[in-house]
Design an enzyme around this catalytic site. Structure first.
Site, PDB file in Angstrom:
ATOM      1  N   THR A  45       0.856  -1.184   0.000  1.00 34.57           N
ATOM      2  CA  THR A  45       0.000   0.000   0.000  1.00 34.57           C
ATOM      3  C   THR A  45       0.900   1.245   0.000  1.00 34.57           C
ATOM      4  OG1 THR A  45      -0.190  -0.064   2.399  1.00 34.57           O
ATOM      5  CG2 THR A  45      -1.933  -1.164   1.135  1.00 34.57           C
ATOM      6  N   GLY A  47       1.430   4.327   1.661  1.00 37.66           N
ATOM      7  CA  GLY A  47       2.160   4.821   2.832  1.00 37.66           C
ATOM      8  C   GLY A  47       3.108   3.787   3.403  1.00 37.66           C
ATOM      9  N   CYS A  48       2.682   2.543   3.386  1.00 37.71           N
ATOM     10  CA  CYS A  48       3.494   1.452   3.935  1.00 37.71           C
ATOM     11  C   CYS A  48       4.731   1.213   3.067  1.00 37.71           C
ATOM     12  CB  CYS A  48       2.676   0.164   4.004  1.00 37.71           C
ATOM     13  SG  CYS A  48       1.158   0.306   4.971  1.00 37.71           S
ATOM     14  N   SER A  49       4.573   1.327   1.754  1.00 36.21           N
ATOM     15  CA  SER A  49       5.666   1.030   0.827  1.00 36.21           C
ATOM     16  C   SER A  49       6.600   2.208   0.572  1.00 36.21           C
ATOM     17  CB  SER A  49       5.091   0.568  -0.517  1.00 36.21           C
ATOM     18  OG  SER A  49       4.440  -0.675  -0.359  1.00 36.21           O
TER      19      SER A  49
END
Length: 163
Positions: A45, A47-49
């Site tokens: 996703t 923000g996570c990546s």
């Protein structure tokens, strides 16, 4: 279930590393060790990546110098997805990529995010924690469950340096 807090022990939850048949008890990961556990809503996703996982990978040396013996990332994804995401982000040998396939850890910590409208299922809230021998010494849970205001590697680094 209420949200885990400072001073609480990690739940007796099973997660998976690398493949669906490689079960790992989260308490075994942190038994006798100081480290960092962080959760994200989903592998790959935005923000996570772009920010969350890459920050822990790039700050690996700083985090270990500050006392982290283990750094673990968890998400409600399958083990294959978590392994591929870790590989794409250079996490191998730095960040354990742990799949919370049945939401056992997220539920046990009281950190379930209702993301059914956006991601199709319940996921983990975004958080970071300093763990010392299975005890939570610091916990940073994003106020909206998914943002990037308090759970990044820099916050945990400061907490490790203070403890």
């Amino acid at each position: 279930m209420s949200t885990i807090k400072q001073g609480d022990k990690l739940p007796d939850a099973t997660v998976y590393e690398g493949k669906p048949d490689h079960a790992v008890k989260i308490r075994d990961v942190f038994k006798g060790k100081k480290g960092v556990l962080f959760g994200v809503p989903g592998a790959f996703t935005p923000g996570c990546s772009k920010t969350h996982l890459p920050g822990f990978v790039s700050d690996y040396d700083k985090l270990t110098k500050a006392g982290a013996q283990v750094i673990a990332c968890t998400s409600v994804n399958d083990a294959f997805v978590m392994a591929a995401w870790g590989e794409q982000n250079g996490a191998d040998g730095k960040v354990m990529m742990l799949a919370d396939q049945q939401q056992e850890l997220a539920k046990g910590m009281g950190l379930v995010l209702d993301a059914e409208g956006m991601l199709g299922t319940k996921r983990s809230k975004r958080y970071s924690a300093v763990i010392d021998d299975n005890t939570v010494t610091h916990l940073n849970v994003e106020p909206d469950g998914s943002g990037l205001s308090c759970s990044l590697a820099g916050t945990v680094l400061k907490q490790l340096q203070e403890s």
